[in-house]
Design a protein around this motif. Sequence first.
Motif, PDB file in Angstrom:
ATOM      1  N   ARG A  63       0.692  -1.022   0.030  1.00 12.18           N
ATOM      2  CA  ARG A  63      -0.678  -0.208  -0.027  1.00 12.18           C
ATOM      3  C   ARG A  63       0.963   0.824  -0.079  1.00 12.18           C
ATOM      4  NH1 ARG A  63      -2.072  -0.525   4.541  1.00 12.18           N
ATOM      5  NH2 ARG A  63      -1.033   1.832   5.447  1.00 12.18           N
ATOM      6  N   GLU A  64       1.832   1.442   0.972  1.00  5.49           N
ATOM      7  CA  GLU A  64       2.634   2.410   0.708  1.00  5.49           C
ATOM      8  C   GLU A  64       3.226   2.925  -0.520  1.00  5.49           C
ATOM      9  OE1 GLU A  64       5.147   2.646   4.323  1.00  5.49           O
ATOM     10  OE2 GLU A  64       3.851   2.188   5.785  1.00  5.49           O
ATOM     11  N   LEU A  65       3.628   2.026  -1.143  1.00  2.00           N
ATOM     12  CA  LEU A  65       4.178   1.625  -2.572  1.00  2.00           C
ATOM     13  C   LEU A  65       3.730   1.961  -3.644  1.00  2.00           C
ATOM     14  CD1 LEU A  65       6.304  -1.760  -2.620  1.00  2.00           C
ATOM     15  CD2 LEU A  65       7.670   0.456  -2.942  1.00  2.00           C
ATOM     16  N   ARG A  66       2.068   1.799  -3.119  1.00  2.00           N
ATOM     17  CA  ARG A  66       1.476   2.437  -4.127  1.00  2.00           C
ATOM     18  C   ARG A  66       0.980   4.047  -3.953  1.00  2.00           C
ATOM     19  NH1 ARG A  66      -1.295  -2.946  -3.668  1.00  2.00           N
ATOM     20  NH2 ARG A  66      -2.588  -1.808  -1.944  1.00  2.00           N
ATOM     21  N   GLU A  67       0.942   4.124  -2.358  1.00  2.00           N
ATOM     22  CA  GLU A  67       0.487   5.538  -2.679  1.00  2.00           C
ATOM     23  C   GLU A  67       2.475   6.924  -2.973  1.00  2.00           C
ATOM     24  OE1 GLU A  67       0.069   5.376   1.532  1.00  2.00           O
ATOM     25  OE2 GLU A  67      -2.064   4.587   1.431  1.00  2.00           O
ATOM     26  N   LEU A  68       3.188   5.917  -3.248  1.00  2.00           N
ATOM     27  CA  LEU A  68       4.374   6.363  -3.606  1.00  2.00           C
ATOM     28  C   LEU A  68       4.364   6.867  -5.471  1.00  2.00           C
ATOM     29  CD1 LEU A  68       6.696   5.556  -0.735  1.00  2.00           C
ATOM     30  CD2 LEU A  68       5.799   8.506  -1.004  1.00  2.00           C
ATOM     31  N   SER A  69       3.227   5.571  -5.852  1.00  2.00           N
ATOM     32  CA  SER A  69       3.338   5.715  -6.918  1.00  2.00           C
ATOM     33  C   SER A  69       4.673   4.613  -7.579  1.00  2.00           C
ATOM     34  CB  SER A  69       3.598   7.644  -7.915  1.00  2.00           C
ATOM     35  OG  SER A  69       2.531   7.734  -7.586  1.00  2.00           O
ATOM     36  N   VAL A  70       4.899   3.544  -6.649  1.00  2.00           N
ATOM     37  CA  VAL A  70       5.722   2.579  -7.333  1.00  2.00           C
ATOM     38  C   VAL A  70       5.253   1.465  -8.089  1.00  2.00           C
ATOM     39  CG1 VAL A  70       7.687   1.101  -6.269  1.00  2.00           C
ATOM     40  CG2 VAL A  70       7.333   3.407  -5.519  1.00  2.00           C
ATOM     41  N   ALA A  71       5.390   1.394  -9.178  1.00  2.00           N
ATOM     42  CA  ALA A  71       4.795   0.572  -9.764  1.00  2.00           C
ATOM     43  C   ALA A  71       5.294  -1.019  -9.332  1.00  2.00           C
ATOM     44  CB  ALA A  71       5.487   0.091 -11.650  1.00  2.00           C
ATOM     45  N   ASP A  72       4.668  -2.053  -9.021  1.00  2.00           N
ATOM     46  CA  ASP A  72       4.827  -3.164  -8.401  1.00  2.00           C
ATOM     47  C   ASP A  72       5.541  -4.203  -9.900  1.00  2.00           C
ATOM     48  OD1 ASP A  72       2.998  -3.146  -6.561  1.00  2.00           O
ATOM     49  OD2 ASP A  72       1.300  -4.081  -7.680  1.00  2.00           O
ATOM     50  N   PRO A  73       6.525  -4.445  -9.197  1.00  2.00           N
ATOM     51  CA  PRO A  73       7.276  -4.970 -10.611  1.00  2.00           C
ATOM     52  C   PRO A  73       6.500  -6.411 -10.808  1.00  2.00           C
ATOM     53  CG  PRO A  73       8.271  -6.348  -8.277  1.00  2.00           C
ATOM     54  CD  PRO A  73       7.022  -5.037  -8.021  1.00  2.00           C
ATOM     55  N   PRO A  74       6.699  -6.677 -13.060  1.00  2.00           N
ATOM     56  CA  PRO A  74       5.978  -7.999 -12.825  1.00  2.00           C
ATOM     57  C   PRO A  74       5.860  -9.022 -12.593  1.00  2.00           C
ATOM     58  CG  PRO A  74       8.080  -6.987 -14.577  1.00  2.00           C
ATOM     59  CD  PRO A  74       7.288  -5.862 -13.288  1.00  2.00           C
ATOM     60  N   VAL A  75       4.766  -9.948 -13.028  1.00  2.00           N
ATOM     61  CA  VAL A  75       6.045 -10.642 -13.085  1.00  2.00           C
ATOM     62  C   VAL A  75       5.644 -11.801 -14.367  1.00  2.00           C
ATOM     63  CG1 VAL A  75       4.016 -13.540 -12.280  1.00  2.00           C
ATOM     64  CG2 VAL A  75       3.195 -11.193 -10.742  1.00  2.00           C
ATOM     65  N   LYS A  76       7.055 -13.094 -14.058  1.00  2.00           N
ATOM     66  CA  LYS A  76       7.496 -13.288 -15.144  1.00  2.00           C
ATOM     67  C   LYS A  76       6.482 -14.527 -15.905  1.00  2.00           C
ATOM     68  CE  LYS A  76      11.746 -15.299 -16.517  1.00  2.00           C
ATOM     69  NZ  LYS A  76      13.197 -15.607 -16.860  1.00  2.00           N
ATOM     70  N   ASN A  77       6.422 -14.500 -16.688  1.00  2.00           N
ATOM     71  CA  ASN A  77       5.592 -15.829 -17.233  1.00  2.00           C
ATOM     72  C   ASN A  77       6.739 -16.770 -17.403  1.00  2.00           C
ATOM     73  OD1 ASN A  77       3.433 -13.469 -17.912  1.00  2.00           O
ATOM     74  ND2 ASN A  77       4.549 -12.724 -19.409  1.00  2.00           N
TER      75      ASN A  77
END
Length: 257
Positions: free
Chosen positions: A243-257
């Motif tokens: 939640r704190e990362l999202r509030e700071l506009s830090v994108a979630d790292p993508p999941v490797k396919n």
Amino acid sequence: MPFPPISGGEPLLRWFQGISEISGTMPGRLLPLFCLFVSGLITPVEGTAPKAVETRYSFYERLPVFTGVGTPVSGGKEVVKVIFQEETRAEDPASDTLFYHQRRTTAADYRGQPRAPGRNEAVSFTSFGFEGGSHHFRDTLEITLVLQVFWVKSASWTRTMPPNARTLDHEQLHFDITRLAAEHFRRKVLDMPLTADDHDSRIQYEYLEYFREMNRLQDAFDEESAHGTNPAAEEAWKIRIRRELRELSVADPPVKN
């Protein structure tokens, strides 16, 4: 502080060489600074996690030059402008380093050999650092920095291969905590007034302060989650950190396919 001996760690140790020579031969270059955090996932009945280790090193490859919006700050007769961007390079599968923005960690990112005998089910090596330079343009000193949040594959290991989902989630959350502390550092640097005379020392001082913040968060996470053996506490930490990362506009790292 000396780096602890680790299996398969020679490529990492070679990175730690030559920092003074690199910094001293490039005019206008800020001293690259990196510290290392060691996190460990403990099995339910065994021991405590290792403490953090601090050291310095520099990447040898040339970093790209970024442009962006900075906040000019008056420093006597000279204006100091700071541009602090995030690392954006594409993943190199052959590299020993995974940067946070590239993707979430997987079993393939545990390339180290477990220490035997040992108490840890898994150990991850994560950290953050910065590198950059400065140049003058008329009455402005422009400082360009690059934030790097990374995972060292050859120094990260798990006793069970492939690691189970619980191990992967626990160590990924340590990586998330490192990213959060790094973002706090980046924003602090962008917000604080700097002068041409003291910008280097003040930025590096704040870096060490936020490295300590990262250590405090990592230790608190391991203590409250009982090193991954308290699922409810770990889930609460996961919700909080992301939640704190999202509030700071830090994108979630993508999941490797």
